[in-house]
Design a protein around this motif. Sequence first.
Motif, short mmCIF file in Angstrom:
data_model
loop_
_atom_site.label_atom_id
_atom_site.label_comp_id
_atom_site.label_asym_id
_atom_site.label_seq_id
_atom_site.Cartn_x
_atom_site.Cartn_y
_atom_site.Cartn_z
N ILE A 1 54.31 -2.94 -8.93
CA ILE A 1 53.08 -2.18 -8.73
C ILE A 1 52.22 -2.92 -7.71
O ILE A 1 52.39 -4.13 -7.50
CB ILE A 1 52.26 -1.98 -10.03
N ALA A 2 51.31 -2.19 -7.10
CA ALA A 2 50.40 -2.78 -6.12
C ALA A 2 48.98 -2.60 -6.62
O ALA A 2 48.51 -1.47 -6.77
CB ALA A 2 50.58 -2.11 -4.76
N LEU A 3 48.31 -3.71 -6.90
CA LEU A 3 46.92 -3.68 -7.39
C LEU A 3 46.11 -4.70 -6.61
O LEU A 3 46.46 -5.88 -6.59
CB LEU A 3 46.86 -4.01 -8.89
N GLU A 4 45.03 -4.27 -5.99
CA GLU A 4 44.17 -5.21 -5.28
C GLU A 4 43.39 -6.08 -6.25
O GLU A 4 43.11 -7.25 -5.98
CB GLU A 4 43.19 -4.44 -4.38
N ASP A 5 43.03 -5.52 -7.41
CA ASP A 5 42.23 -6.26 -8.39
C ASP A 5 42.77 -5.98 -9.78
O ASP A 5 42.34 -5.04 -10.45
CB ASP A 5 40.76 -5.83 -8.29
N PRO A 6 43.73 -6.77 -10.26
CA PRO A 6 44.31 -6.55 -11.59
C PRO A 6 43.28 -6.60 -12.72
O PRO A 6 43.42 -5.88 -13.71
CB PRO A 6 45.33 -7.68 -11.73
N HIS A 7 42.24 -7.41 -12.56
CA HIS A 7 41.21 -7.50 -13.60
C HIS A 7 40.47 -6.17 -13.74
O HIS A 7 40.30 -5.66 -14.85
CB HIS A 7 40.23 -8.62 -13.25
N ALA A 8 40.05 -5.61 -12.62
CA ALA A 8 39.35 -4.33 -12.66
C ALA A 8 40.29 -3.22 -13.13
O ALA A 8 39.89 -2.34 -13.91
CB ALA A 8 38.79 -4.00 -11.28
N ALA A 9 41.53 -3.26 -12.67
CA ALA A 9 42.50 -2.24 -13.08
C ALA A 9 42.75 -2.28 -14.57
O ALA A 9 42.90 -1.23 -15.23
CB ALA A 9 43.81 -2.44 -12.32
N CYS A 10 42.76 -3.48 -15.13
CA CYS A 10 42.96 -3.63 -16.57
C CYS A 10 41.81 -2.98 -17.34
O CYS A 10 42.04 -2.29 -18.34
CB CYS A 10 43.07 -5.12 -16.93
N GLY A 11 40.59 -3.19 -16.88
CA GLY A 11 39.44 -2.57 -17.53
C GLY A 11 39.51 -1.06 -17.49
O GLY A 11 39.20 -0.38 -18.47
N MET A 12 39.92 -0.52 -16.36
CA MET A 12 40.05 0.93 -16.22
C MET A 12 41.14 1.47 -17.14
O MET A 12 40.99 2.52 -17.76
CB MET A 12 40.36 1.29 -14.77
N LEU A 13 42.25 0.74 -17.22
CA LEU A 13 43.37 1.16 -18.06
C LEU A 13 42.96 1.17 -19.54
O LEU A 13 43.26 2.12 -20.28
CB LEU A 13 44.54 0.21 -17.84
N ARG A 14 42.26 0.13 -19.97
CA ARG A 14 41.80 0.06 -21.37
C ARG A 14 40.82 1.19 -21.67
O ARG A 14 40.86 1.81 -22.73
CB ARG A 14 41.18 -1.30 -21.65
N GLY A 15 39.92 1.45 -20.72
CA GLY A 15 38.95 2.52 -20.93
C GLY A 15 39.62 3.88 -21.01
O GLY A 15 39.25 4.72 -21.84
#
Length: 218
Positions: free
Chosen positions: A161-175
Motif C-alpha cells: 500500500i502507499a500511504l503518505e502518513d500512516p498515523h493519520a491513515a490509521c486514525g481515519m481507518l479506526r474512525g
Amino acid sequence: MVQNHKIERRPRGRPQARCDDDTRSVIIEAANKQFHENGYATASIAAIAQEAGVSTKTLYRLFPTKADLFSDLISDRISRFLLALDPTTLAAADLRQGLERMLMAYGMLTLSDDTITMMRLVIGESDRFPEISASFYEKAIVRTSALMEGWLRKQVDRGLIALEDPHAACGMLRGMMAMEPQRAAMLRQQPAPGIEEIAARAKMCADLFLNGAAIVPA
C-alpha cells in the motif's frame, strides 16, 4: 475376603489460597461490575472487595488506589484485543485478510457493550477524576492505535500500500470502523452492533480503504 478401602481424607488447615494473578483477575471483574452499576465516584473499595470475596487489605495490597484498579481494568481489556491480533497470524495473512482481521478485532473491542458503558463513565466523570481519562487514553486509545499503525507501516514497507502518513491513515481507518455505531450506541439511539454486523462493517471498511490505498501494478 475383606477388602480394605482407602478413605480419602481432606487435608487439614485452610483451603489453598489463590495466587495473586488469579486474585487480581477476580478483583478486576468485580470492579468492572461495580463501575458499570454505580459509576467511578460511587463505587467503593469496600464494595469491590466484598463483590470479589476478598478483604480490603488484600485489595489494597494489589491495587493501592482506586485509580490503579481502574487503570489495570483497562489494561486487562486491551490485552484481550492484543491477544486477538497475534503478530505471527497477521504476518502470515495476505493484505485483505490481515486488514479485515484487525478491523474485526478492533470492532469487537470498541463496539462492545462493556466498552461503550466504560466510555460513558470516562466522559461523564473525567472532569472530577482526570486520572481515569488519562488511563483510558494511554492504556486503550494509544495502545490500540500503535498496534494498528504498526501493521499499516509494515504493509507500506512491503510495497503493498502507499500511504503518505500512516498515523493519520490509521486514525481515519479506526474512525470509519467504529465512530458512527459507537456514537449511536453511546447516546442510546441504537443498540451496540452484533458480531455479524461488525464483520460486515469490517469487510466494507477494508474494501473502501484498499480501493483508495492499494498499489495497482503497471
